[in-house]
Motif scaffolding. Structure first.
Motif: not given
Length: 252
Positions: A149-163
């Motif tokens: 739950s604290s690692k979802t910021s890694e998706l930003i590298n794929s162009g996705i911002e998970l709220s």
């Protein structure tokens, strides 16, 4: 002389009647007060065995078909991300895609800076996709959900911002917990009553009435005050449950 005698008898009878009435009232008042009311507390610390965590991601396009195509493409990327973190496909689920028409406000300036107007113009379709993780009586899965739950910021590298939403913690067997607390609070109340009566050299009689307070669940160590409607903390993994019971006993 005879009149005085009759008057004395009348006064005597009145005094006796008054004494009887006052005595009866006093007796009834004391009888109504020959009870003791005590409050007992039942409290227990416990650890949540259920977890719920969810997040969402969005995409936007002026064409609804394109917005849908983009969100499905992003969904595959998000799915692969969590699979790479060690989750099985059965351990999370995607919700239905929701669409929302977005508008933006524009300012229209009239001639000579008069008659300024504002209009809402269409700004595209926003597609929203949710992903949900849950676990019940599964400590290993709970730990993995907490970690990712604290690692979802890694998706930003794929162009996705998970709220990400806050993790919610609950307990699967609240009825049994509540029953045990009622028993504990009732025992505590009776022991308090016995000690009070013993200190006054009295005897505890029959139970006259019983009432239960509000069931409260707070995080362990919380200083939050009890509320009339009850507290049900879902943000703390380690919790404290408590309840009060009021017992009223007759005195012998």
């Amino acid at each position: 002389m005879q009149e005085k005698f009759k008057s004395s008898i009348a006064i005597g009878i009145a005094v006796v009647l008054a004494a009887y009435v006052l005595g009866s009232a006093f007796k009834k008042r004391n009888e109504s007060q020959d009870t003791i009311s005590v409050v007992g507390l039942g409290s227990k610390d416990f650890v949540s065995d259920e977890i719920l965590w969810s997040g969402s991601f969005t995409t936007k396009s002026f064409e609804i078909k394109e917005a849908y195509s983009k969100i499905i493409s992003d969904q595959k990327i998000v799915e692969q991300f969590f699979l790479s973190k060690g989750f099985k496909r059965t351990e999370f689920s995607f919700g239905a895609v929701k669409f929302d028409k977005k508008f933006r406000e524009i300012r229209i300036q009239g001639e000579n800076n008069y008659d300024t107007k504002y209009e809402q113009v269409f700004d595209g379709y926003e597609a929203v996709q949710t992903i949900t993780f849950s676990a019940k009586k599964n400590p290993d899965l709970m730990k993995r959900i907490e970690a990712v739950s604290s690692k979802t910021s890694e998706l930003i590298n794929s162009g996705i911002e998970l709220s990400s939403n806050s993790i919610q913690y609950t307990y699967s067997d609240l009825p049994s917990l509540k029953h045990s607390l009622i028993q504990s609070a009732s025992k505590d109340a009776k022991e308090r009553a016995e000690k009070i009566v013993e200190a006054g050299n009295g005897d505890l009689g029959k139970l006259k009435s019983a009432s239960m307070g509000v069931f409260q669940i707070t995080g362990q160590g919380s200083t939050e005050e009890d509320t009339y409607g009850g507290i049900n903390d879902t943000y703390s993994k380690n919790k404290t449950a408590r309840i009060t019971v009021r017992l009223e006993y007759e005195l012998e």
